[in-house]
Structures are given as C-alpha cells and as structure tokens.
Design an enzyme around this catalytic site. Structure first.
Site, PDB file in Angstrom:
ATOM      1  CG  ASN A  87      38.455  38.721  47.766  1.00  0.00           C
ATOM      2  OD1 ASN A  87      37.884  39.572  48.437  1.00  0.00           O
ATOM      3  ND2 ASN A  87      38.431  38.725  46.451  1.00  0.00           N
ATOM      4  CB  THR A 115      41.355  42.571  44.024  1.00  0.00           C
ATOM      5  OG1 THR A 115      40.240  43.449  44.143  1.00  0.00           O
ATOM      6  CG2 THR A 115      42.108  42.867  42.742  1.00  0.00           C
ATOM      7  CD  GLU A 116      35.846  41.508  45.048  1.00  0.00           C
ATOM      8  OE1 GLU A 116      36.949  41.171  45.533  1.00  0.00           O
ATOM      9  OE2 GLU A 116      34.948  42.069  45.706  1.00  0.00           O
ATOM     10  CG  ASN A 117      39.087  44.863  40.799  1.00  0.00           C
ATOM     11  OD1 ASN A 117      39.396  44.258  41.821  1.00  0.00           O
ATOM     12  ND2 ASN A 117      39.776  45.890  40.354  1.00  0.00           N
ATOM     13  CB  SER A 132      37.712  37.479  38.816  1.00  0.00           C
ATOM     14  OG  SER A 132      38.151  37.841  40.089  1.00  0.00           O
TER      15      SER A 132
END
Lengths: 228, 213, 213, 228
Positions: B28, B50-52, B91
C-alpha cells in the site's frame, strides 16, 4: 409501489431536521452528487453527516456546510474542505474524527446488528483518549460503537427496478456499507435496468437494502461535475 | 545535500524505496513520495493496494484517465490484469487484518524508536487522519519514504515526536535522500548512505540518536 | 382435529401462514413446515431469503436441480429473477442487522409470552443451533408455523418452556392446524380458529393461557 | 513460485498436529471435499476444526472424526453427524456450539483484525451463560471473540493463477470468510484460469488471501460425490 423516483425532492422527503445522514463517496468519487444537490435545496437543519469528508470548499457537502445545515460531521478526512476548520474554530460545527477503517467498520457493524467492536487502530493515540481500552489475548484494543443513520444517500452504477445495485470501479468505496446501515437508503445511479439484466453473482447490494432509486443528474467526468 | 531540486529528491527517495519491494507481496502506497514509488517497481508480483478499494493499481495513460478510478490520493490510476475492486470496509479489513505486506508512508515526524506522527499538528485543527492509523497497526512491514528535513532544515527524525503519534507501533525502515535506517529493537540503525552523502552530514541533520556500524 | 394425515396438516398450516405475507417484503423460511410456505406464495414482491446465501429463492423443476443450489434445509431450490448470492457473514449481517422483514420458524415449544425453544432438548446432547437464534433477534416479525401438539398429543404451546429458550424475544404470531394466535404485550390472543375447529378443542389442546375475544 | 499445487499432500504440507483448521461448506455444499479427503490420508492429530458441521456419519469431516484426528469442533450444527454426539458423550471430543451467524461473524472479525464484538444473538440463552453481557444504548449484547485459524481449506468455483477466486451459487457460504481468517489458505476449485479471465468486478476473494490452489478431484453432483 415502485422504488424509482423521478423527483429528487420526493426521494428526499424522508429527511427531517436533526437526522443523521450517511453520504457515500471518497471525495467526489462515488459521491451522490445529485442527492447532495437536492439536500442543499431542501429546507432542513441540524443534520449529522457521516461521510469520509465534507466535500470541498463550496462544493458538494461543502455547500450544505456553508448553509449551516450541518450540526455535526463524523468522518476521517475533513482537510479537503478548509471551511470545515473555520466553522469548527467558530464553534459552529461539532466534529468526530475517526480513522478511515474505523469509520467503514463501524458502519458495517451498524448494518450487521453489532453493538460495537474492538480494534487495534488508534490505540495509544489522541483519538483513543476517551475510548475504553481492553486487552484480548495480550493485545490492546479500543472499543468502537456501531454507527447507524436515519437515511443514507449513496451512489451506484446501475440499479435494477427491484433495487439491486452494482458499482463502478473505485466509485464503490463507502456506498455498499452505508446501504446496510441506515433506516432508509436512497441511491442515485447512472442507469436503471430490468432485474434480469444484472447477474446474481455481480450484485453487490441486494435489493432489500434499497428504498428509493433516482437517476443521476450530476455526474463526475474528466471535465469535472457536469449536468447529465 | 546534493544540489537537487525538490522533485529530483522525491524521485531519488522513491527509487530507493522501490528496491525494498520484491514479489510476491502486496503493498500500500501512501500519499506524496510513496505514490511515486510505483514508477520504480518493475516486478509484476508486487501488487499495489489502495485503500479506497482496489488491489492491482497500475499507471494510466493520459487518454485512458477515468475520473472514477483513482488511488487514495485521488490521483487517476489504471487497473492491472488480475485486479479486483471492493468496498471500504473490505479494503480496511485487508489492512487491519494483517493482509498487506508492506505500507510505504510519508510522515511529519519519526522518533528514534521508530514511532511516527503523520496526521495532526498541535495548535492546528485536527481535521484529517484517513487510513494512516489503520496502516500502522495492520501492515506487516512499514517503510517511511520521506525527506530527511523540513523546509527550514530542521530534522524530521527526532528524539521524540512533538506532534500527536499515529500509533504506538514502530516502523521498520526509514528511507530519506540522505540515508537508509532500519529500526531494530526500537532503535535506529543506519544501514546505508545515499550516494555522495557523508555520515557527518547525516549526523548534522538528524536530531535522533542512531547506531552506525 | 379433522381427520387429516400429517402431510395435509402441514400444508394447511403452510397455506394459512402464506396469507400473512404481502409484498414488498423479505422472508426467511425455516426448516420443516415453514419451507412448505413457499408453495403458497403467489406475490412476486415476497422475496425469499435463505441464510446459506441467497435472496430470491424459488422452486425448481426436477430436471433443473443443481446440487450446489440449496436452501437452509439443504433442499434443492431455484433462483428467481433478481436473485443475488452472498457469503454467510453477509447473509447473517442481513438477518442480525434487522433487514429481514419476516422469519417463519418451527419450534419445539412456545410459552404463553411468545418465547420459544427450538434448538435443544435437555438430556440430549446440545448439538445444533444453526441460524435459529440469529433469526429470533434479527427478523422484524417472527411467525411460528407449527403443529399444535406433539405426536403424543401434548401441547407445544405451554405456560413455560421446559427446553432451553432460543431467545428472550417473543414471537409475533403462532399458526397451527387449530388456530392462529397473535402475541400482544407478551400474551397470546386467539384471533382465528381453523375451519371446523372449536374453541373448546383449542383450549383442550393448549396448556398456555390465552385470550379469546 | 506458483500457488498451484498438483499434489494434494504437498498443498496440505503446512498442516501440523494441534493446528486449528477452518473447513468451508454448508454440509457437502461448497465443502472442499478433495482437501478433506487429503486430510484423512495425512498423519496428523489433535486438530481443532472450525466448520459449520462435522460432515455426515462416515463422510467428509466425519471420516476425520472417526479417525480421532479431531480434538475439538467449533460449529453451529453438529446434528448432521450422529457420530459427533457419540464421541462427545464418551468425552473423546470437545465441542463449542455457536449460532451460525456468530460463527460467520467471528471469522470475519478474525480476518479483519477485530478482537471481538458485541452481538444480540444468544442473549439470555444457555449459549450465553459464560459470556460477558453488556448494554449498549439500552440493548443487551454479549461479547464474542474473533476466530482465527492456522489453515483454512476452502472451495471455490474458479481461481485465476494469481489466486483470485469466484464462487458458485450457494456453494459460497463460509468459504470467502474463512479465506480471510487463516494464516494459510488452501483452495480447491473446478477450474484454474488466466488472470484476465476473471473480471475485476466479479472477484469475491482477492488473491492476497490465497496461498495454494488445487483442482478439485472430488465433486458434488446430482448423483452425490464423484471422482472428477
């Protein structure tokens, strides 16, 4: 009694003064721009908004903020809108800052009937100062209560007429979780299709979570937000 | 410090950081310099998260930019072969559940035990935390990709953080334009000097104590 | 009781129960008599949920039976138009989160406050609970579809459950081959006699106190 | 270093005495029959099995049970196998009975880094007798700790070579949750495809959760379980 509403204000009729409203989106991406615009045109006040951020200055939820319709914001990243800080300094808005994962997980908990849960995120930091700490198997956790709302306004890609939803790429973000955690869920979509047009395996939000469907009138494009 | 402009320094840090990533692993990338690391990864078994809501981030050509396909910094990205999308709860379940191998982060400050501060500045409103605290508790390994000093020349590597900390967890590695440190038993160990940098320069620009072998 | 064989009684109960379901609503059917209710639903806005992971259960023709498409009783079912599949955690999140409108359940015992016992028998090993407790706490409305008495003629509607209870929550309605009760303020209210049944017969076969208007 | 293993015992090499193993499936539906068969042929003991049920008498996990390889069972419905009760009576197996939703949710918690959570399910019943009770907003909840495992053996429909998984109809059940909650995840599938063959929107289990992939050799059909 169709879930489909052509008038945005009719879809938003359930929103009352003092309500807690979840608003999907990560910035403008996956945000229910049409419904947010609808809220800015509605006479309503003292809202608690649960959303990752409160729009940008003068845009999206930022308009609602400047209209002083928001009593409290619960989110993870208010920095994207400098007006939030100004309002906070003046004591015109309450804020609850949560780590982004805690924000998402607390809504999932709310939607799943969980009263609260223990997370490692935030342990030992300022954000945990007033939170209960508990050791489980030798590891420190803090308690986080579930988040629920009266209404969620969310964005999906397609809805079928029953209310099943599919999402588009990273425009998914908080929307599916919010769909589970509010009493009334209003979704705006690019397209409304017949039930047979969405395959049972691709549906992300089953129809039981969805109350009202509107077609998006404001859409995020490469040129910014445009009228559809 | 060499005479390098800001952008060149950022890319130098990013390029060095990329060398720490050998697949298979899931990584990440934070906002800022960490995002640049992607440009220097040439191992198709290094998967970017990617955390979105995307595993399988790749770069995107200008003509293919999709406003609804972005990374956590809201910059346009592409979708790698084998990519998948998921909601924010899923996520962060990946992150918090320990399923991300490496997080590369920027910071405001890091102390000599490897504890960082990267989400708030005292006296200013505390307005954004995003996924920083989640990544700190969840990622198996945390690498800082950061400039060694602030604009005013003061050290970002301190004896003690003066800003609110992000987590009690120590990071594993610090990579700057001057040096690379490993955090071993909560102390900093200098393991590498960047080309042309002397240990004296590092000492001069580092407030924290560190061990140099 | 009319002279009806076991199967006819079960179907009579199921048919009466189906009348309580008017769409739009989402309904979870338990094992046994509740499963039969599906045959008597002719409202396409009554959506059937099965906790093993399907919203949109429908019947299936013999030739279309798929061994990997079953209900909670592991019986083959079909997939309605607009159906969706999900994993067990998401399925029970629907149930426990209050998103299922009606659960129709069978029981071993129900007491006169509407509290049920349907998962364990004292003295026998406690070996299975399945989704019973989840449905009791989660469904907005719970309807029992059950035979009025045990094989030996003893009442299943008791002053007090002698078996371990499934939840402290009272059910909303009880439908048997003899009568229909509503549970109001934790007491049973007889609202309907099945065709040919007298209130005396119901009284004789019901241990619990109930109110008959 | 491919995730794909052609030898079942090689895939199961990580399983050690005393391990906790999650086993997917709701009865035979969605159960990793090939990997379970592999476990019955492996010299291993003192296993804790987390699975909705322990197979049927002499079938699936029921064989493992009769081989006395199972020290403890954690599940929601052991009734499907009468041998479980017999073993329990003789004190030859420990059992932990959980409501099905709690079983699923506790594994999700384990996979998501949550230490434990509060649920209404079970409050006031025998199954809550030794459990901590807590009132949140006037409602009673009980505490449930997260469940994790050393190894999960699960069943999916297709895997791509990276390890992304899609499932088939109601054969999904506990499998996706278990994929998140164990240190090592071994999956058996009907088909292994190239990464480009699964669309990013249909993937249920992203590849980061999957360690080893085998092709199913035992498959549930209308005629029962057959050799593939």
């Amino acid at each position: 009694m169709s879930k489909i509403k052509t008038d945005i204000q009719v879809a938003l009729a359930c929103v009352k003064d003092g309500d807690t409203i979840m608003v999907g989106g990560f910035g403008l991406i996956g945000a229910p721009l049409t419904l947010i615009d609808g809220l800015t045109k509605k006479d309503v006040k003292d809202l608690t908004i649960i959303s990752n951020n409160l729009g940008e200055s003068g845009k999206g939820l930022g308009i609602l903020l400047n209209q002083s319709k928001i009593k409290k914001g619960i989110g993870s990243y208010f920095t994207s809108n400098r007006d939030v800080g100004d309002k906070y300094q003046k004591g015109e808005i309450e804020l609850q800052l949560l780590p982004q994962g805690t924000l998402a997980e607390s809504m999932r908990a709310g939607g799943a009937g969980i009263g609260g849960y223990y997370t490692k995120t935030g342990v030992g930091t300022q954000l945990a100062e007033s939170k209960e700490e508990r050791e489980i198997n030798g590891v420190k956790y803090i308690f986080e209560p579930a988040l629920t709302a009266n209404v969620a306004i969310i964005r999906a890609h397609k809805a079928d007429t029953l209310g099943n939803l599919v999402y588009y790429k990273t425009a998914q973000n908080f929307n599916p979780v919010m769909a589970t955690a509010a009493d009334i869920v209003i979704v705006e979509v690019d397209e409304i299709v017949q039930p047979s047009e969405l395959s049972p395996e691709e549906i992300v939000t089953p129809h039981l979570y969805v109350d009202y469907i509107v077609e998006a009138q404001q859409v995020l494009t490469r040129k910014g937000v445009v009228q559809n | 410090m060499n005479v390098l402009d800001k952008k060149a320094i950022q890319h130098m840090i990013a390029a060095r950081t990329a060398k720490e990533l050998t697949g298979p692993c899931t990584v990440n990338l934070g906002i800022g310099i960490p995002t640049l690391v992607a440009e220097y990864i040439h191992d198709d078994k290094v998967f970017l998260h990617t955390e979105n809501g995307l595993l399988g981030v790749t770069d995107v050509e200008e003509e293919d930019i999709d406003p609804n396909l972005v990374n956590a910094g809201k910059l346009p990205v592409g979708e790698a072969i084998g990519a998948s999308y998921f909601n924010s709860a899923n996520s962060f379940a990946m992150i918090r559940g320990g399923h991300i191998d490496v997080a590369i982060l920027g910071v405001l400050q890091v102390d000599q035990t490897g504890v960082i501060a990267n989400w708030a500045v005292p006296g200013k409103n505390i307005m954004g935390v995003g996924g920083a605290m989640d990544l700190l508790v969840g990622a198996k390994k945390v690498i800082l990709a950061m400039t060694h000093t602030n604009k005013d020349g003061s050290s970002k590597i301190l004896k003690e953080c003066t800003y609110p900390i992000t987590s009690t967890r120590s990071v594993d590695m610090i990579i700057t334009e001057l040096a690379v440190f490993k955090v071993v038993d909560q102390s900093l160990r200098l393991i590498e000097l960047m080309p042309g940098v002397t240990i004296e320069e590092v000492r001069a620009k580092t407030e924290a104590d560190f061990i140099a072998d």
